[in-house]
Design an enzyme around this catalytic site. Structure first.
Site, PDB file in Angstrom:
ATOM      1  N   ASP A 129       0.823  -1.214   0.000  1.00 28.32           N
ATOM      2  CA  ASP A 129       0.000   0.000   0.000  1.00 28.32           C
ATOM      3  C   ASP A 129       0.861   1.269   0.000  1.00 28.32           C
ATOM      4  O   ASP A 129       0.453   2.309  -0.517  1.00 28.32           O
ATOM      5  CB  ASP A 129      -0.918   0.009   1.217  1.00 28.32           C
ATOM      6  CG  ASP A 129      -1.958  -1.101   1.161  1.00 28.32           C
ATOM      7  OD1 ASP A 129      -2.153  -1.670   0.064  1.00 28.32           O
ATOM      8  OD2 ASP A 129      -2.567  -1.411   2.195  1.00 28.32           O
ATOM      9  N   GLY A 130       2.055   1.187   0.585  1.00 26.33           N
ATOM     10  CA  GLY A 130       2.929   2.355   0.644  1.00 26.33           C
ATOM     11  C   GLY A 130       3.337   2.874  -0.716  1.00 26.33           C
ATOM     12  O   GLY A 130       3.568   4.079  -0.885  1.00 26.33           O
ATOM     13  N   ASN A 225      -4.278   9.095   2.717  1.00 27.79           N
ATOM     14  CA  ASN A 225      -4.789   8.343   3.860  1.00 27.79           C
ATOM     15  C   ASN A 225      -5.250   9.242   4.991  1.00 27.79           C
ATOM     16  O   ASN A 225      -6.431   9.341   5.255  1.00 27.79           O
ATOM     17  CB  ASN A 225      -3.727   7.364   4.378  1.00 27.79           C
ATOM     18  CG  ASN A 225      -3.945   5.942   3.889  1.00 27.79           C
ATOM     19  OD1 ASN A 225      -4.891   5.670   3.153  1.00 27.79           O
ATOM     20  ND2 ASN A 225      -3.066   5.049   4.269  1.00 27.79           N
ATOM     21  N   ASP A 255      -3.921  11.325  23.216  1.00 25.83           N
ATOM     22  CA  ASP A 255      -2.665  11.116  22.498  1.00 25.83           C
ATOM     23  C   ASP A 255      -2.637  11.847  21.167  1.00 25.83           C
ATOM     24  O   ASP A 255      -1.566  12.060  20.596  1.00 25.83           O
ATOM     25  CB  ASP A 255      -2.439   9.616  22.254  1.00 25.83           C
ATOM     26  CG  ASP A 255      -1.883   8.907  23.480  1.00 25.83           C
ATOM     27  OD1 ASP A 255      -1.604   9.594  24.479  1.00 25.83           O
ATOM     28  OD2 ASP A 255      -1.731   7.675  23.443  1.00 25.83           O
TER      29      ASP A 255
END
Length: 384
Positions: A129-130, A225, A255
């Site tokens: 996917d990268g 994304n 966070d």
């Protein structure tokens, strides 16, 4: 060659173009102006003549598929092949004398120097996917159609198997394919630079007089994304204000927060408890990361809104932001991150169609709703 800005993502248009030659034809007989995803088909204004091949760097398992594909594209299909210069600097490629004759025909580029936006007709990705995320980052405006082969680990965004690449690539060149428009986020980071005026004494010690020079600089990104704002290395809670169309809607204490596209809903967002949204749905997702609140649930907002994220006045520390896992940078008081839906989506070529491909990925990659089947209950068993 020309590149036409796509029309709005919120309604159908008869024709949408991507890159120099590709366009998408849509069904004009749409009920209630809701586009059927299966009707989105790739077509070419002119036969494609150039292709960008993106290969995952430093992956020895991809060397042979890369060489086979490039030889097929140049010798069998007579296409101009663009390859990133650093890919060819791999000794396993540069030292291959048999492959050297093919590489001499390639057009090379560097992602930080050369603009190839109007030179490439379509893109082929080899990896996970990268590689698709990286392909998206190379094009800040109109993106050519992307064909992604599953040669990585997860492969949620890479529907094609390499075993039959020749017939599949031939189909794409002939324009026989469905596509899904993966919306992107246009992100503008405005940094408030405050620097104290300084002078150097005779002992080379920097002295400041307290005067402050203030300047502002803006950087823009296209994100496929998600945008992630987190607390970074600090042990304190992240404390950022979230605005929607200029109105403060909440303060995120935890966070951090994820702002994602529907494509990104199956990435970091789903790990943080968000719902999974089909990429054809025009939306932006807001997902808190470990919020210090029992009632802070992920939400979905319309794709047409403008979001803005800033450090709260009460924040005890700075925050950090990254874009599709890259370009990580610190966010200080006075800085702002503005997020809207981009006008330039990524046209991702489907193996079958947008709906079947998505559910196939849910099942194969994320094992969605996998459960042992309940046994059938016979009439005799019901008596007990």
């Amino acid at each position: 060659m020309h590149s036409v800005r796509p029309q709005s993502l919120h309604g159908p248009s008869p024709v949408t173009t991507f890159g120099p030659k590709a366009c998408m034809l849509q069904n004009p007989h749409t009920v209630m102006h809701i586009q059927d995803p299966a009707s989105q088909r790739l077509t070419w204004n002119k036969p494609p003549k150039s292709v960008l091949v993106i290969k995952k760097i430093r992956d020895a398992s991809l060397l042979q598929p890369f060489k086979e594909l490039c030889m097929f594209l140049t010798e069998m299909k007579d296409l101009i092949v663009y390859v990133e210069k650093k890919v060819l600097e791999d000794p396993a490629i540069s030292d291959d004398e048999n492959f050297g004759a093919i590489t001499k025909k390639f057009c090379t580029f560097r992602d930080d120097l050369d603009d190839i936006s109007n030179r490439v007709d379509f893109i082929i990705c080899l990896g996970g996917d990268g590689t698709l995320l990286y392909a998206s980052s190379l094009f800040q405006e109109s993106v050519p159609p992307v064909m992604a082969f599953h040669l990585g680990s997860l492969g949620f965004l890479t529907p094609f198997k390499f075993d039959t690449y020749q017939s599949q690539v031939t189909q794409i060149i002939e324009g026989n394919a469905a596509i899904v428009l993966r919306s992107r986020l246009k992100v503008r980071v405005l940094k408030e630079n405050c620097e104290k005026k300084a002078r150097v004494d005779d002992n080379c010690i920097i002295l400041t007089n307290g005067d402050v020079e203030s300047s502002r600089r803006a950087v823009q990104y296209q994100v496929l994304n998600e945008v992630v704002v987190d607390r970074g290395p600090s042990s304190y809670l992240s404390n950022v204000d979230l605005f929607l169309d200029g109105h403060l809607i909440t303060t995120v204490q935890g966070d951090g927060v994820i702002v994602s596209t529907p494509t990104g809903s199956t990435a970091y967002a789903v790990a943080a408890g968000a719902s999974m949204i089909h990429p054809n749905v025009p939306a932006i997702m807001i997902t808190p990361i470990c919020p210090h609140s029992l009632s802070f649930r992920p939400i979905v907002v319309p794709a047409g809104v403008e979001l803005k994220i800033m450090l709260s006045r009460e924040a005890r520390n700075t925050a950090w932001v990254s874009f599709d896992g890259r370009k990580r940078q610190e966010i200080c008081h006075g800085d702002s991150i503005t997020i809207t839906t981009s006008c330039f989506p990524v046209p991702s070529i489907c193996f079958r169609d947008p709906v079947n491909d998505w559910f196939e990925s849910l099942a194969q990659c994320l094992h969605w709703n996998v459960r042992k089947k309940q046994n059938y209950l016979s009439s005799e068993d019901e008596e007990f």
